[in-house]
Design an enzyme around this catalytic site. Sequence first.
Site, mmCIF file in Angstrom:
data_model
loop_
_atom_site.group_PDB
_atom_site.id
_atom_site.type_symbol
_atom_site.label_atom_id
_atom_site.label_comp_id
_atom_site.label_asym_id
_atom_site.label_seq_id
_atom_site.Cartn_x
_atom_site.Cartn_y
_atom_site.Cartn_z
ATOM 1 N N GLU A 31 0.847 -1.192 0.000
ATOM 2 C CA GLU A 31 0.000 0.000 0.000
ATOM 3 C C GLU A 31 0.882 1.241 0.000
ATOM 4 O OE1 GLU A 31 -3.121 0.466 2.838
ATOM 5 O OE2 GLU A 31 -4.093 -1.411 2.262
ATOM 6 N N HIS A 87 -4.290 6.937 -0.116
ATOM 7 C CA HIS A 87 -3.623 5.651 0.017
ATOM 8 C C HIS A 87 -4.156 4.689 -1.031
ATOM 9 C CE1 HIS A 87 -7.151 4.404 2.377
ATOM 10 N NE2 HIS A 87 -6.740 3.153 2.177
ATOM 11 N N ASP A 100 -9.729 2.181 7.468
ATOM 12 C CA ASP A 100 -9.661 3.455 6.741
ATOM 13 C C ASP A 100 -10.605 4.470 7.374
ATOM 14 O OD1 ASP A 100 -7.918 2.330 4.881
ATOM 15 O OD2 ASP A 100 -9.507 1.928 3.423
#
Length: 161
Positions: A31, A87, A100
């Site tokens: 990521e 992200h 998140d």
Amino acid sequence: MLFRSRPSVLGIAEDTLEFALEAAEDAHPNEYLGVFRGTPAEELDLDADGDVITDVLFIPKTTSSPVQATLQSDLVPNDRHTVGTVHSHPNGVLAPSDQDRQMFGRWPVHVILGAPYGRDCWRAFDREGEPRDLDVLDVEIPTDEEFFDFDQEDIDEELGL
């Protein structure tokens, strides 16, 4: 006034979005995680109030793996032009996870980029994790050219050589 609210976010500069997509692709299969900074619209010759996302900061001590990325929140600039996060989801899913959503509350804009990181492989979300519109703007991003205007003599002088 001691405390000022954050300006509204009008959109993201096209070059900034392209940079973020390329950075996510470069980080793949891990990521990618960055922090958005905005520039006041009037500094970009736009007749509007608010900020345009023009910068992506990489925060020191950010860690990344194929399933998550984390940052040291105490190292994120705490001013009114820090407006969100960006992200990637290497699996291509353009929806926020529960993790998140926990990070989203602090700023008004969050962007998720997904593999294969093409021009349409991203979505914007608000602080509650709900989809939001984020216009891509063709603006000239200002640079501090004086910052890069140095030569070896300047370096030697700075180092006392």
